[in-house]
Design an enzyme around this catalytic site. Structure first.
Site, PDB file in Angstrom:
ATOM      1  CG  ASP A   1       6.737   5.473  -0.226  1.00 11.05           C
ATOM      2  OD1 ASP A   1       6.618   5.257  -1.435  1.00 11.05           O
ATOM      3  OD2 ASP A   1       6.443   6.555   0.312  1.00 11.05           O
TER       4      ASP A   1
ATOM      5  CB  CYS B   1      -0.946   0.008   1.205  1.00  8.16           C
ATOM      6  SG  CYS B   1      -0.113  -0.042   2.799  1.00  8.16           S
TER       7      CYS B   1
ATOM      8  CB  CYS C   1       8.908  10.225   2.636  1.00 11.21           C
ATOM      9  SG  CYS C   1       7.480   9.935   1.562  1.00 11.21           S
TER      10      CYS C   1
ATOM     11  CB  CYS D   1       7.059   8.630  -3.695  1.00 16.51           C
ATOM     12  SG  CYS D   1       7.425   9.138  -2.008  1.00 16.51           S
TER      13      CYS D   1
END
Length: 326
Positions: A39, A37, A106, A62
């Protein structure tokens, strides 16, 4: 990535990520994130003299995930283990000169990968020491794990929800043996340091979910009366000077039909352990009552007691309710 949303440094790490790859002989490794779903990353680290000397990774995600993980690799290589442990995602964001609000999550990936790989390293290093210690004693004539197997095999064949208390966690030898046999247990020890190492050992064998480690004084626990079906201990009694308080507490917290298994070093075992400690420049102290006195105490309480001897240990199998055990 929309270039205007990101700093120049972030774009550099995205366009030319640093330290990408895999370390075949890694000291620690990790996989974090969820490939189904979003990274996720794989991380490998090398450690030498408490310094992280290399950090390699593979990113599946990403551009921000790539850039932040690359930044972490650049930030951490050459840092001490303690400094690396203190790095946070805020440090990564600051290092890159900021990230769009929707992409700050991230920055967690590289840090999570780092810290998880570091934890894996700690578990592996602890297990190396654990194994070296087992081998050292085995060479000297004391096979720790075989002795624990012998003791655990004395537990009656009862349902696996049988409530067991271990007294004296130590490095986790007995608790791990219990878990390997399918038992869950509560294991107590006064030493938080010992329980920390025992936890690492249990994690290594993926048995930590079966062992409830608690820092408690065995002579004065927080447990309810008649709480346990079985109380088991190995090589802990000689560390506890107040034997009578310990035995009274064992009787209090065990059920009337409980099995109590107590084990400690016999003369040969004491000699071997004392020799190993002496070679290391230490002394091995023996406190408390000897096996004969403990046996007599339980018999006076009306329990049935069976004595076993192995190469290095004596074992008392105690059935509190003598009539029921016949």
């Amino acid at each position: 990535m929309v270039e205007s949303e990101y700093s120049k440094k972030t774009m550099e790490h995205f366009s030319n990520p640093k330290n990408v790859g895999e370390i075949k002989d890694a000291d620690g490794k990790a996989t974090v994130g969820d490939p189904t779903c979003g990274d996720f990353i794989q991380v490998w680290i090398k450690v030498n003299d408490d310094v992280i000397t290399d950090y390699k990774y593979k990113v599946f995600g990403c551009g921000a995930a790539i850039a932040t993980t690359s930044a972490v690799s650049e930030m951490v290589i050459g840092k001490s283990f303690m400094d690396a442990r203190n790095l946070t995602d805020d440090h990564v964001v600051s290092y890159l000169g900021g990230l769009p609000e929707g992409k700050k999550h991230c920055s967690l990936l590289g840090i999570m990968g780092l810290h998880t790989a570091m934890a894996d390293y700690v578990v592996r290093e602890n297990h190396k020491k654990f194994k070296q210690r087992l081998d050292l004693f085995k060479t000297a004539g004391y096979d720790i794990m075989s002795e624990r197997e012998f003791l655990v095999n004395k537990i009656p064949s009862l349902p696996r929800d049988y409530k067991i208390l271990e007294i004296g966690t130590g490095k986790g030898h007995l608790a791990i043996t219990l878990a390997r046999h399918g038992f869950s247990c509560v294991s107590i020890d006064k030493s938080a340091d010992e329980q920390y190492y025992a936890k690492l050992n249990a994690i290594y064998y993926k048995l930590d979910n079966k062992i409830d480690l608690q820092a408690q004084d065995a002579t004065n626990t927080s447990f309810q009366d008649s709480e346990f079906d079985c109380i088991i201990s190995s090589t802990a009694l000689h560390h506890i000077p107040d034997t009578e308080s310990l035995l009274n507490e064992i009787v209090r917290i065990s059920r009337n039909d409980a099995t109590i298994l107590l084990s400690d070093f016999n003369t040969n075992g004491q000699k071997i352990v004392a020799g190993v400690h002496a070679d290391e420049g230490n002394e091995h102290h023996i406190y408390g009552w000897d096996v004969d006195r403990i046996e007599k105490w339980f018999k006076k309480m009306g329990s049935r007691v069976t004595v076993y001897n192995t190469e290095c240990m004596w074992i008392l199998e105690i059935n509190k309710n003598k009539e029921k055990s016949r």
